[in-house]
Design a protein around this motif. Structure first.
Motif, PDB file in Angstrom:
ATOM      1  N   LEU A  79       0.812  -1.216   0.000  1.00 30.34           N
ATOM      2  CA  LEU A  79       0.000   0.000   0.000  1.00 30.34           C
ATOM      3  C   LEU A  79       0.851   1.274   0.000  1.00 30.34           C
ATOM      4  O   LEU A  79       0.369   2.335  -0.377  1.00 30.34           O
ATOM      5  CB  LEU A  79      -0.956   0.001   1.200  1.00 30.34           C
ATOM      6  CG  LEU A  79      -2.001  -1.110   1.178  1.00 30.34           C
ATOM      7  CD1 LEU A  79      -2.856  -1.056   2.434  1.00 30.34           C
ATOM      8  CD2 LEU A  79      -2.864  -1.030  -0.071  1.00 30.34           C
ATOM      9  N   ASP A  80       2.116   1.168   0.404  1.00 29.35           N
ATOM     10  CA  ASP A  80       3.027   2.315   0.408  1.00 29.35           C
ATOM     11  C   ASP A  80       3.635   2.599  -0.958  1.00 29.35           C
ATOM     12  O   ASP A  80       4.293   3.614  -1.142  1.00 29.35           O
ATOM     13  CB  ASP A  80       4.168   2.087   1.409  1.00 29.35           C
ATOM     14  CG  ASP A  80       3.677   2.045   2.840  1.00 29.35           C
ATOM     15  OD1 ASP A  80       2.636   2.663   3.135  1.00 29.35           O
ATOM     16  OD2 ASP A  80       4.343   1.395   3.665  1.00 29.35           O
ATOM     17  N   LEU A  81       3.449   1.709  -1.905  1.00 34.27           N
ATOM     18  CA  LEU A  81       4.045   1.892  -3.234  1.00 34.27           C
ATOM     19  C   LEU A  81       3.250   2.902  -4.050  1.00 34.27           C
ATOM     20  O   LEU A  81       2.041   3.053  -3.851  1.00 34.27           O
ATOM     21  CB  LEU A  81       4.096   0.548  -3.960  1.00 34.27           C
ATOM     22  CG  LEU A  81       4.952  -0.523  -3.279  1.00 34.27           C
ATOM     23  CD1 LEU A  81       4.790  -1.854  -3.998  1.00 34.27           C
ATOM     24  CD2 LEU A  81       6.408  -0.109  -3.241  1.00 34.27           C
ATOM     25  N   PRO A  82       3.906   3.603  -4.982  1.00 36.34           N
ATOM     26  CA  PRO A  82       3.221   4.622  -5.791  1.00 36.34           C
ATOM     27  C   PRO A  82       2.022   4.091  -6.573  1.00 36.34           C
ATOM     28  O   PRO A  82       1.009   4.759  -6.676  1.00 36.34           O
ATOM     29  CB  PRO A  82       4.306   5.126  -6.744  1.00 36.34           C
ATOM     30  CG  PRO A  82       5.596   4.716  -6.149  1.00 36.34           C
ATOM     31  CD  PRO A  82       5.331   3.512  -5.298  1.00 36.34           C
ATOM     32  N   ALA A  83       2.138   2.899  -7.132  1.00 29.52           N
ATOM     33  CA  ALA A  83       1.034   2.270  -7.867  1.00 29.52           C
ATOM     34  C   ALA A  83       0.963   0.831  -7.366  1.00 29.52           C
ATOM     35  O   ALA A  83       1.506  -0.076  -7.985  1.00 29.52           O
ATOM     36  CB  ALA A  83       1.279   2.320  -9.362  1.00 29.52           C
TER      37      ALA A  83
END
Length: 155
Positions: free
Chosen positions: A82-86
């Motif tokens: 969930l912390d990733l950009p996409a």
């Protein structure tokens, strides 16, 4: 470019990159066999830690994750992406996949569940849908630098 910041993921129209997260050599080999009949790219990781590290380097839209991992489970991986950009769509696998697992995965934000042993047509169908869903959501999301700037008007 700052080396500590990974480049933004860019969906392509021709390549599906999938990260398979499982310590099971049997499951990895089955996916390798299935992917051998596609133009998809399969990356592998054996633990939650490995997967999250790889996902910061890879441009991937789909993760196929074993429900239990040596250092956690699919819930830990899902929380980490969930912390990733996409964030990629997460598909959970289990030998005893049932409605309870499926409901839990969907309620927590996962994409779907695949039962093992893998059925080739089901794997291709679910991964295709997950990739198209990710691609559509990613293209629809506005880039931060392209958001309009409010300019005050004089009265």
């Amino acid at each position: 470019m700052n080396r500590s910041t990974p480049p933004s993921p860019r969906p392509t129209d021709s390549t599906v990159t999938v990260l398979s997260v499982t310590p099971s050599a049997e499951a990895q080999n089955r996916l390798i066999h299935i992917f051998g009949h596609t133009n998809w790219k399969l990356e592998t990781a054996g633990s939650c830690y490995d997967a999250l590290r790889r996902l910061r380097e890879l441009h991937t839209a789909v993760v196929v994750c074993e429900h239990k991992l040596p250092d956690g489970g699919w819930q830990d991986l899902l929380q980490g992406v969930l912390d990733l950009p996409a964030p990629p769509n997460v598909i959970v696998t289990a030998p005893d996949a049932d409605d309870i697992l499926w409901s839990d995965v969907l309620n927590r934000g996962g994409y779907d569940v695949l039962a093992r042993p893998f059925d080739s047509s089901e794997v291709v169908r679910i991964i295709s849908l997950a990739w198209m869903n990710w691609k559509q959501n990613y293209k629809r999301a506005p880039a931060r630098e392209s958001l309009p700037i409010a300019v005050p008007t004089s009265a």
